[in-house]
Design a protein around this motif. Structure first.
Motif, short mmCIF file in Angstrom:
data_model
loop_
_atom_site.label_atom_id
_atom_site.label_comp_id
_atom_site.label_asym_id
_atom_site.label_seq_id
_atom_site.Cartn_x
_atom_site.Cartn_y
_atom_site.Cartn_z
N GLY A 81 -9.39 -3.92 -6.88
CA GLY A 81 -8.23 -4.81 -7.09
C GLY A 81 -8.79 -6.25 -7.79
O GLY A 81 -9.71 -6.90 -7.00
N VAL A 82 -8.24 -6.74 -8.91
CA VAL A 82 -8.78 -7.77 -9.51
C VAL A 82 -7.76 -8.90 -9.47
O VAL A 82 -6.59 -8.65 -10.30
N LEU A 151 -3.32 -5.68 -5.03
CA LEU A 151 -3.30 -4.87 -3.94
C LEU A 151 -2.50 -3.66 -3.85
O LEU A 151 -2.78 -3.12 -2.92
N ILE A 152 -1.73 -3.63 -5.08
CA ILE A 152 -0.70 -2.54 -4.70
C ILE A 152 -1.07 -1.15 -4.81
O ILE A 152 -0.49 -0.37 -4.22
N HIS A 153 -2.41 -1.06 -5.28
CA HIS A 153 -3.03 0.62 -5.38
C HIS A 153 -3.95 0.76 -4.06
O HIS A 153 -4.50 1.62 -4.06
N ALA A 154 -3.76 -0.06 -3.11
CA ALA A 154 -4.63 -0.15 -1.97
C ALA A 154 -6.21 0.03 -2.39
O ALA A 154 -6.82 1.02 -1.87
N ALA A 184 -10.54 -6.47 6.33
CA ALA A 184 -11.39 -5.25 6.11
C ALA A 184 -10.63 -4.01 6.42
O ALA A 184 -10.77 -3.02 5.53
N ARG A 185 -9.74 -4.03 7.47
CA ARG A 185 -8.91 -3.01 7.60
C ARG A 185 -7.86 -2.66 6.49
O ARG A 185 -7.58 -1.57 6.11
N LEU A 186 -7.43 -3.61 5.87
CA LEU A 186 -6.62 -3.46 4.60
C LEU A 186 -7.12 -2.75 3.53
O LEU A 186 -6.70 -1.94 2.78
N LEU A 187 -8.55 -3.18 3.42
CA LEU A 187 -9.33 -2.62 2.31
C LEU A 187 -10.01 -1.36 2.65
O LEU A 187 -11.07 -0.89 2.30
N GLY A 188 -9.32 -0.53 3.47
CA GLY A 188 -10.03 0.97 4.11
C GLY A 188 -10.87 0.70 5.22
O GLY A 188 -11.57 1.54 5.22
N GLY A 189 -11.04 -0.26 6.10
CA GLY A 189 -11.75 -0.48 7.14
C GLY A 189 -13.12 -0.66 6.68
O GLY A 189 -13.69 -1.76 7.35
N ASP A 190 -13.70 -0.14 5.69
CA ASP A 190 -15.12 -0.57 5.34
C ASP A 190 -15.30 -1.11 3.97
O ASP A 190 -16.18 -1.08 3.23
#
Length: 245
Positions: A81-82, A151-154, A184-190
């Motif tokens: 996401g940019v 952020l819309i597409h996670a 970090a959790r928002l972005l898949g944890g890792d």
């Protein structure tokens, strides 16, 4: 061994006769809030433009979670996401319409787009302006809707180039924020967030400073400028921690 979120290897870019980025190697670890700090002309935007597939390097390679940005662009870019500096967008759409348009372009399911749009608009304080056209937004609101679109597409990697300038984005409820771990959790944890900044503030943030051909990596106390101060806001990860995936 798991691949890092972002790996830049011997990255080089010439702009005319100027060597903007010179043999840069940099690793962004998983679960990090990573800052690229340096003055104007240091090559921050050029570096991130190459890292996100917006600018082709003259040499070197970029991998996002093991996917080469230039050999496997569709997969690599789907993970990013940019929010670029000087963002221009479809400002005759409402905020909600813009998020829907962006989400569908990323291939997100219609139901998921609607759900995630509501979460992002609420977290960013844009719920009351969701149905106003973006052309009528203030500068700060425009930055916020740009962040929501990123952020819309996670994504697993969030790249922010001078995201807010002097605009300060604050979460509505401090007690719901989880700081860097929440981001970090928002972005898949890792996943990871990468941002550029002229200066840095926030002793807990991890920073990689880029200046010409050199990259320094370490805590902010090692990346302070001549002023001896560090200036990287903690408001962004606080805000991100409010958004549920």
């Amino acid at each position: 061994m798991q691949a890092p979120v972002m790996q830049l290897s011997e990255l080089t870019k010439n702009l005319g006769s100027h060597r903007a980025v010179d043999d840069l190697t940099l690793t962004v670890p998983r679960g990090s809030m990573f800052g690229v700090v340096g003055p104007n002309g240091a090559g921050k935007t050029t570096t991130l433009s190459m890292a996100t597939g917006l600018l082709r390097p003259d040499g070197g390679r970029v991998e996002i979670l093991g996917h080469d940005v230039w050999r496997d662009p569709a997969r690599a870019k789907s993970l990013i996401g940019v929010l670029p500096d000087g963002l221009r967008t479809f400002d005759r759409l409402s905020g909600r319409e813009l998020l829907r348009h962006t989400g569908l372009l990323h291939g997100v399911d219609v139901i998921d787009v609607a759900r995630r749009s509501d979460q992002l608009l609420d977290a960013l304080g844009l719920d009351e302006a969701a149905d106003k056209i973006v052309a009528d937004y203030s500068a700060g609101m425009t930055k916020k809707i740009g962040l929501a679109c990123a952020l819309i597409h996670a994504p697993r990697v969030l790249v922010l180039d001078e995201p807010f300038g002097r605009q300060r984005v604050r979460a509505r409820s401090e007690r719901r924020c989880g700081g860097l771990r929440g981001a970090a959790r928002l972005l898949g944890g890792d996943g990871a967030a990468v941002r550029t900044r002229h200066r840095a503030r926030g002793a807990r943030a991890r920073v990689g400073g880029v200046a010409g051909r050199r990259a320094h990596r370490g805590r902010l106390r090692h990346a302070r400028g001549a002023s001896g101060r560090a200036q990287l806001e903690q408001t962004l990860p606080e805000l991100l921690a409010k958004i549920n995936t």
